[in-house]
Design an enzyme around this catalytic site. Structure first.
Site, short mmCIF file in Angstrom:
data_model
loop_
_atom_site.label_atom_id
_atom_site.label_comp_id
_atom_site.label_asym_id
_atom_site.label_seq_id
_atom_site.Cartn_x
_atom_site.Cartn_y
_atom_site.Cartn_z
N ASP A 24 -14.68 3.69 7.62
CA ASP A 24 -14.74 5.12 7.88
C ASP A 24 -13.85 5.80 6.85
OD1 ASP A 24 -15.15 7.58 9.39
OD2 ASP A 24 -13.13 7.28 10.18
N ASP A 84 -12.37 9.69 7.17
CA ASP A 84 -11.37 10.62 7.70
C ASP A 84 -10.46 9.92 8.71
OD1 ASP A 84 -12.55 12.72 6.23
OD2 ASP A 84 -14.03 13.04 7.81
#
Length: 234
Positions: free
Chosen positions: A19, A21
């Site tokens: 991922d 953020d």
């Protein structure tokens, strides 16, 4: 939506999915980007925009965000702007606002996977025009994210298109990527996954080695119950 790892001396036999953020980046790249374009004068009422972004952030962490509405909201300031002009601003944004906020332990983990001969992929709920250059900056082999739509003049329409890489959509986008690339994945790649968010539970349950990074409360509870490693890179 992703680049291939053609520079490897041999085909990879493993894959690490990250991922973006709050996993590799300390913060949310969409929020940081909105602050950037406010400073650029692309937005008339910046405070209204940021207040709405904060509300969307709360909904995201609660798992109740309407992603189509959010993507349209984040794209609205770009309507009518050319792909080239936005790309130029994104490049400056990545250098000035994103690089200083990258979590070095996370970037090092991604790059170590690369040194071990693993393919590396960033999959993010943020938009592709932001995610792809950040993935390139950290040395990932590819990026999957929701694509913006362009008109016949190569200008942003303000609409997202294709698979929305949010919750189960991340896994859907990954499966679509596999079907369109000669990866050898079906022959039994070993997989790692890294995320901070409970929204990414479908993806973390899919991989062989899930990791919770700076996890939110629900993901931390799940990780501890299942014995997944919990990492703190912030």
């Amino acid at each position: 939506m992703a680049t291939s790892r053609s520079h490897l001396p041999r085909p990879p036999s493993a894959l690490a999915i990250f991922d973006l953020d709050d996993t590799l980046l300390d913060g949310d790249c969409t929020h940081l980007w909105l602050e950037w374009i406010i400073e650029c004068g692309w937005v008339e009422d910046g405070e209204v925009l940021l207040n709405q972004m904060r509300e969307h952030d709360k909904q995201y962490h609660a798992g109740t965000l309407n992603m189509t509405d959010h993507l349209r909201f984040s794209l609205a300031p770009l309507v009518g702007r050319s792909r080239r002009s936005v790309r130029e601003q994104v490049e400056a944004f990545v250098e000035a606002s994103v690089r200083p906020r990258l979590m070095q332990e996370g970037v090092e983990r991604l790059q170590q996977h690369g040194r071990d001969g693993h393919a590396t992929l960033v999959i993010s709920a943020s938009m592709h025009h932001l995610v792809e250059p950040i993935a390139h900056a950290v040395g990932a082999d590819g990026a999957l994210a929701t694509l913006p739509e362009f008109d016949a003049s190569d200008r942003f329409t303000g609409e997202p298109t294709g698979i929305q890489t949010y919750q189960r959509g991340k896994l859907d986008a990954f499966e679509a990527w596999l079907s369109s690339h000669d990866t050898g994945f079906a022959e039994g790649w070993e997989t790692w996954g890294y995320s901070d968010s409970f929204n990414d539970l479908p993806l973390l349950e899919f991989v062989d080695h899930p990791h919770a990074t700076q996890p939110d409360a629900r993901l931390r509870e799940t990780a501890e119950a299942r014995g997944w490693p919990v990492l703190q890179w912030r």
